[in-house]
Design an enzyme around this catalytic site. Structure first.
Site, PDB file in Angstrom:
ATOM      1  N   GLU A   1     107.340  72.147  -2.258  1.00  0.00           N
ATOM      2  CA  GLU A   1     106.562  70.921  -2.456  1.00  0.00           C
ATOM      3  C   GLU A   1     105.293  71.190  -3.264  1.00  0.00           C
ATOM      4  OE1 GLU A   1     105.778  69.064   1.340  1.00  0.00           O
ATOM      5  OE2 GLU A   1     107.896  68.971   1.857  1.00  0.00           O
TER       6      GLU A   1
ATOM      7  N   GLU B   1     109.534  61.735  -4.047  1.00  0.00           N
ATOM      8  CA  GLU B   1     109.617  61.068  -2.733  1.00  0.00           C
ATOM      9  C   GLU B   1     108.562  59.972  -2.593  1.00  0.00           C
ATOM     10  OE1 GLU B   1     109.997  63.668   0.631  1.00  0.00           O
ATOM     11  OE2 GLU B   1     109.698  62.043   2.074  1.00  0.00           O
TER      12      GLU B   1
HETATM   13  O1  KIV Z   1     113.319  68.223   4.090  1.00  0.00           O
HETATM   14  C1  KIV Z   1     113.882  67.266   3.551  1.00  0.00           C
HETATM   15  O2  KIV Z   1     114.802  66.648   4.089  1.00  0.00           O
HETATM   16  C2  KIV Z   1     113.404  66.857   2.237  1.00  0.00           C
HETATM   17  C3  KIV Z   1     113.952  65.594   1.671  1.00  0.00           C
HETATM   18  C4  KIV Z   1     113.237  64.452   2.276  1.00  0.00           C
HETATM   19  C5  KIV Z   1     113.892  65.571   0.187  1.00  0.00           C
HETATM   20  O3  KIV Z   1     112.582  67.504   1.661  1.00  0.00           O
END
Ligand code: KIV
Length: 287
Positions: A113, A180
């Protein structure tokens, strides 16, 4: 069917890519049988499987454990292992070693991220020949910094920053980028600005693919799903219904039936002299 690879995903800009999370062998088999292009072993496992309130509790060892379970099913879908909070924030060496743990567990790529701020980690992991998927917009590992799970990029500067982050990740070499919870206009700007596929979740239609969390999609969760989730089944309801019928059958003495029971051959039962013939004993026990 040929196994999906990182280059094949990168080449599919504009082609309706699909990614679904999975965290264990049964969920991975189901996602793969459904024909999804990618399985994300997401750190969402913390919330939808392990019962935490956010994703911050899971460690790299937890993620490797779940990635290995998914990998044992040998899916055709590309396996993307999610790097959990603090596994790539301390320094680049740490980031590479942690990414390698997921690869050794069976991931073909990792996701992390953040944008410009995370470029050193992205470069280091890519230098180790590990493909990286980016993730911008609402990054759940920043929940406390954001003050909750909120749509990101609604203001001009924030929207521009998301586009800049995505462009920087693509230029660094990320093969795809998750977007997201951003307004669809922002998703369109990002999708137009980067040459690699964007995979949206709560980002509308103007993206190159969609990802949803397994338990949200199948209605197997007790949390109220965000508005972007389309729930295709009520597995939670179906599970409670089936489990209740088991409880009722046991209480009524109708489970197990004779067919669901191992019996001694008549001669052996008689010779043991315990309780008459096996056939006689095979009737359901009444309460
Ligand atoms: O951990 C997860 O499920 C994610 C998705 C929301 C993309 O990062």
């Amino acid at each position: 069917m040929a196994r999906t690879t990182v280059p094949s995903v990168r080449a599919r800009k504009g082609s309706g890519l699909t990614m679904i999370t999975a965290y264990d062998a049964p969920s991975a088999r189901a996602v793969d049988a459904a024909g999804a292009d990618m399985i994300l072993v997401g750190d969402s496992v913390a919330m939808v499987v392990l019962g935490y309130d956010d994703t911050l509790a899971v460690t790299i060892d937890d993620m490797a454990h779940h990635t290995a379970a998914v990998a044992r099913t040998k899916p055709n879908a590309l396996i993307v292992g999610d790097m959990p909070w603090l596994s790539y924030h301390v320094n680049s060496e740490d980031a590479v070693r942690n990414a390698a743990k997921l690869v050794r567990a069976g991931a073909q790529a990792v996701k992390l991220e953040g944008g410009v701020k995370r470029l050193p980690a992205v470069h280091a992991i890519l230098d180790a020949e590990i493909p990286v998927m980016g993730h911008v917009g609402l990054t759940p590992q920043s929940v406390h910094a954001f003050g909750g799970y909120k749509v990101q990029g609604k203001e001009l500067d924030a929207a521009k920053a998301i586009v800049d982050d995505a462009v920087a990740l693509a230029e660094a070499g990320c093969f795809a980028i998750v977007l997201e919870c951003v307004p669809d206009g922002v998703a369109r700007m990002v999708t137009d600005a980067v040459p690699v596929p964007t995979i949206g979740i709560g980002a509308g239609r103007h993206v190159d693919g969609q990802v949803l969390v397994f338990h949200d999609l199948l209605g197997f969760t007790d949390r109220t799903p965000p508005k972007f989730v389309r729930q295709y089944a009520d597995l939670g309801g179906a599970a409670i219904d089936a489990l209740s019928r088991f409880v009722a059958d046991v209480q009524a003495g109708s489970f197990p039936s004779s067919d669901e029971t191992y019996h001694l051959a008549d001669g052996v039962a008689d010779a043991l002299g315990l309780y008459g013939s096996a056939a006689e004993h095979a009737e359901p026990i009444s309460s």
